[in-house]
Design an enzyme around this catalytic site. Structure first.
Site, PDB file in Angstrom:
ATOM      1  N   ASN A   1     -40.426  16.900   6.193  1.00 27.90           N
ATOM      2  CA  ASN A   1     -39.430  17.395   5.241  1.00 27.90           C
ATOM      3  C   ASN A   1     -39.569  18.890   5.001  1.00 27.90           C
ATOM      4  O   ASN A   1     -40.672  19.436   5.013  1.00 27.90           O
ATOM      5  CB  ASN A   1     -39.549  16.651   3.908  1.00 27.90           C
ATOM      6  CG  ASN A   1     -39.248  15.175   4.074  1.00 27.90           C
ATOM      7  OD1 ASN A   1     -38.719  14.774   5.105  1.00 27.90           O
ATOM      8  ND2 ASN A   1     -39.597  14.373   3.085  1.00 27.90           N
TER       9      ASN A   1
ATOM     10  N   ASP B   1     -38.226  20.166   2.157  1.00 27.61           N
ATOM     11  CA  ASP B   1     -38.192  20.376   0.699  1.00 27.61           C
ATOM     12  C   ASP B   1     -39.608  20.624   0.185  1.00 27.61           C
ATOM     13  O   ASP B   1     -40.581  20.549   0.933  1.00 27.61           O
ATOM     14  CB  ASP B   1     -37.516  19.169  -0.003  1.00 27.61           C
ATOM     15  CG  ASP B   1     -38.316  17.876   0.124  1.00 27.61           C
ATOM     16  OD1 ASP B   1     -39.533  17.869  -0.173  1.00 27.61           O
ATOM     17  OD2 ASP B   1     -37.734  16.843   0.529  1.00 27.61           O
TER      18      ASP B   1
ATOM     19  N   HIS C   1     -41.768  20.706  10.192  1.00 28.91           N
ATOM     20  CA  HIS C   1     -40.440  21.202  10.561  1.00 28.91           C
ATOM     21  C   HIS C   1     -39.999  22.421   9.756  1.00 28.91           C
ATOM     22  O   HIS C   1     -38.812  22.745   9.734  1.00 28.91           O
ATOM     23  CB  HIS C   1     -39.407  20.072  10.426  1.00 28.91           C
ATOM     24  CG  HIS C   1     -39.573  19.010  11.469  1.00 28.91           C
ATOM     25  ND1 HIS C   1     -38.998  17.760  11.372  1.00 28.91           N
ATOM     26  CD2 HIS C   1     -40.255  19.013  12.649  1.00 28.91           C
ATOM     27  CE1 HIS C   1     -39.333  17.047  12.453  1.00 28.91           C
ATOM     28  NE2 HIS C   1     -40.089  17.780  13.221  1.00 28.91           N
TER      29      HIS C   1
HETATM   30  P1  OAD Z   1     -34.060  10.074   9.144  1.00 31.32           P
HETATM   31  O1  OAD Z   1     -32.807  10.357   8.413  1.00 31.32           O
HETATM   32  O2  OAD Z   1     -34.001   9.980  10.616  1.00 31.32           O
HETATM   33  O3  OAD Z   1     -34.689   8.721   8.616  1.00 31.32           O
HETATM   34  C1  OAD Z   1     -34.773   8.472   7.233  1.00 31.32           C
HETATM   35  C2  OAD Z   1     -35.513   7.186   7.006  1.00 31.32           C
HETATM   36  O4  OAD Z   1     -35.629   7.024   5.615  1.00 31.32           O
HETATM   37  C3  OAD Z   1     -34.792   5.931   7.557  1.00 31.32           C
HETATM   38  O5  OAD Z   1     -35.728   5.142   8.282  1.00 31.32           O
HETATM   39  C4  OAD Z   1     -34.328   5.224   6.291  1.00 31.32           C
HETATM   40  O6  OAD Z   1     -34.363   3.796   6.412  1.00 31.32           O
HETATM   41  C5  OAD Z   1     -35.374   5.681   5.294  1.00 31.32           C
HETATM   42  N1  OAD Z   1     -34.962   5.618   3.876  1.00 31.32           N
HETATM   43  C6  OAD Z   1     -33.729   5.717   3.329  1.00 31.32           C
HETATM   44  N2  OAD Z   1     -33.805   5.623   1.982  1.00 31.32           N
HETATM   45  C7  OAD Z   1     -35.119   5.462   1.688  1.00 31.32           C
HETATM   46  C8  OAD Z   1     -35.860   5.314   0.471  1.00 31.32           C
HETATM   47  N3  OAD Z   1     -35.256   5.309  -0.731  1.00 31.32           N
HETATM   48  N4  OAD Z   1     -37.199   5.157   0.545  1.00 31.32           N
HETATM   49  C9  OAD Z   1     -37.835   5.166   1.752  1.00 31.32           C
HETATM   50  N5  OAD Z   1     -37.198   5.307   2.922  1.00 31.32           N
HETATM   51  C10 OAD Z   1     -35.858   5.459   2.892  1.00 31.32           C
HETATM   52  O7  OAD Z   1     -35.120  11.185   8.666  1.00 31.32           O
HETATM   53  P2  OAD Z   1     -36.473  11.647   9.347  1.00 31.32           P
HETATM   54  O8  OAD Z   1     -37.138  10.539  10.071  1.00 31.32           O
HETATM   55  O9  OAD Z   1     -37.242  12.384   8.327  1.00 31.32           O
HETATM   56  O10 OAD Z   1     -35.615  17.570  11.506  1.00 31.32           O
HETATM   57  O11 OAD Z   1     -35.913  12.672  10.413  1.00 31.32           O
HETATM   58  C11 OAD Z   1     -36.799  13.400  11.201  1.00 31.32           C
HETATM   59  C12 OAD Z   1     -36.250  14.784  11.468  1.00 31.32           C
HETATM   60  O12 OAD Z   1     -34.927  14.685  11.990  1.00 31.32           O
HETATM   61  C13 OAD Z   1     -36.088  15.628  10.230  1.00 31.32           C
HETATM   62  O13 OAD Z   1     -37.270  16.282   9.851  1.00 31.32           O
HETATM   63  C14 OAD Z   1     -35.039  16.615  10.627  1.00 31.32           C
HETATM   64  C15 OAD Z   1     -34.094  15.670  11.318  1.00 31.32           C
HETATM   65  O14 OAD Z   1     -33.248  16.215  12.238  1.00 31.32           O
HETATM   66  C16 OAD Z   1     -35.221  18.844  11.476  1.00 31.32           C
HETATM   67  O15 OAD Z   1     -34.319  19.247  10.759  1.00 31.32           O
HETATM   68  C17 OAD Z   1     -35.952  19.717  12.415  1.00 31.32           C
END
Ligand code: OAD
Length: 230
Positions: free
Chosen positions: A87, A89, A104
């Site tokens: 993240n 943030d 990131h």
């Molecule tokens: P994703 O948007 O790919 O995945 C978010 C995950 O959070 C999913 O598996 C959801 O099921 C889960 N989720 C949703 N609500 C939730 C909650 N209340 N509690 C817990 N989990 C929840 O986000 P990331 O895996 O972080 O990179 O994405 C990885 C990277 O892709 C990011 O860092 C960003 C993005 O492109 C860059 O910007 C370089």
């Protein structure tokens, strides 16, 4: 003290009101990655890229860490804790976690387009009037698609994974390489907790003990705390 590696993604901040990337109505449904999060986008339309990250930075002042961030910080009373986050943030910092690696990048930093080691803490909007100490334009301190992660951070994150007794993975689709490899570096007897409403669908290849907790981050972290007897 036993060691915990906490590996987080956008889902840990979802209950604070920050959108994830790939969920329904997530950021990548409303913006094209190619338009705002690549070096090509920066070349083609830097105003739009700045605007995208300015909005994200501005949003930080209206959101607060949620209970999951706070419970992660609280783990430090009983464990040596390292947070490795995808993240951008600052909610782990604001909840009080001390050891944080941002794989990131960070919204509240910007850097020189001339010298990538000229990094500045940043509040408010970034514009083209803003120049680094060498007089060059600045860009968001974010790792865009097609860019390399900071090698030192990656190396350190992998090392921390190999040393952990427990690994807690929260709120990530585990789709983005190489960050998604970090939890696979843990040693054989490290228990992995996977907290995500989608936990049962998330691809996670491991021979380790894997506890899938299909809950939101806040409820899921409470369960993890119980399982760790805290
Ligand atoms: P994703 O948007 O790919 O995945 C978010 C995950 O959070 C999913 O598996 C959801 O099921 C889960 N989720 C949703 N609500 C939730 C909650 N209340 N509690 C817990 N989990 C929840 O986000 P990331 O895996 O972080 O990179 O994405 C990885 C990277 O892709 C990011 O860092 C960003 C993005 O492109 C860059 O910007 C370089």
């Amino acid at each position: 003290m036993k060691k915990i590696l906490v590996f987080t993604g956008a889902g840990v901040s979802a209950e604070s009101g920050i959108k994830t990337f790939r969920d329904y109505d997530g950021l990548w449904e409303n913006y094209r990655i190619e338009d705002v999060a690549t070096p090509e986008a920066w070349k083609k339309n830097p105003e739009l890229v700045n605007q995208f990250y300015n909005e994200r930075r501005k949003q930080l002042s209206s959101v607060q860490p949620n209970k999951a961030h706070h419970l992660i910080a609280e783990l430090e009373k009983n464990f040596e804790v390292n947070v490795v986050t995808q993240n951008v943030d600052d909610l782990h910092e604001r909840a009080g976690s001390k050891n944080i690696i941002h794989l990131h990048g960070e919204l509240k930093k910007v850097r020189s387009t001339l010298a990538s080691n000229l990094i500045y803490d940043w509040e408010g909007d970034l514009t083209f009037e803003d120049k680094c100490a060498k007089g060059s334009k600045m860009r968001p301190h974010i790792v865009w698609f097609g860019e390399y992660l900071n090698e030192n951070y990656l190396f350190e994150a992998r090392k921390l994974a190999t040393q952990a007794d427990y690994c807690i993975v929260i709120g990530t689709s585990m789709l983005v390489y190489p960050a998604n490899e970090i939890p696979t570096f843990v040693k054989e007897d490290c228990t992995i907790f996977l907290v995500d409403p989608n936990a049962n669908e998330i691809p996670f290849k491991t021979r380790n003990k894997l506890v899938r907790i299909a809950e939101k981050a806040t409820d899921g972290m409470e369960k993890v705390m119980n399982m760790l007897n805290i």
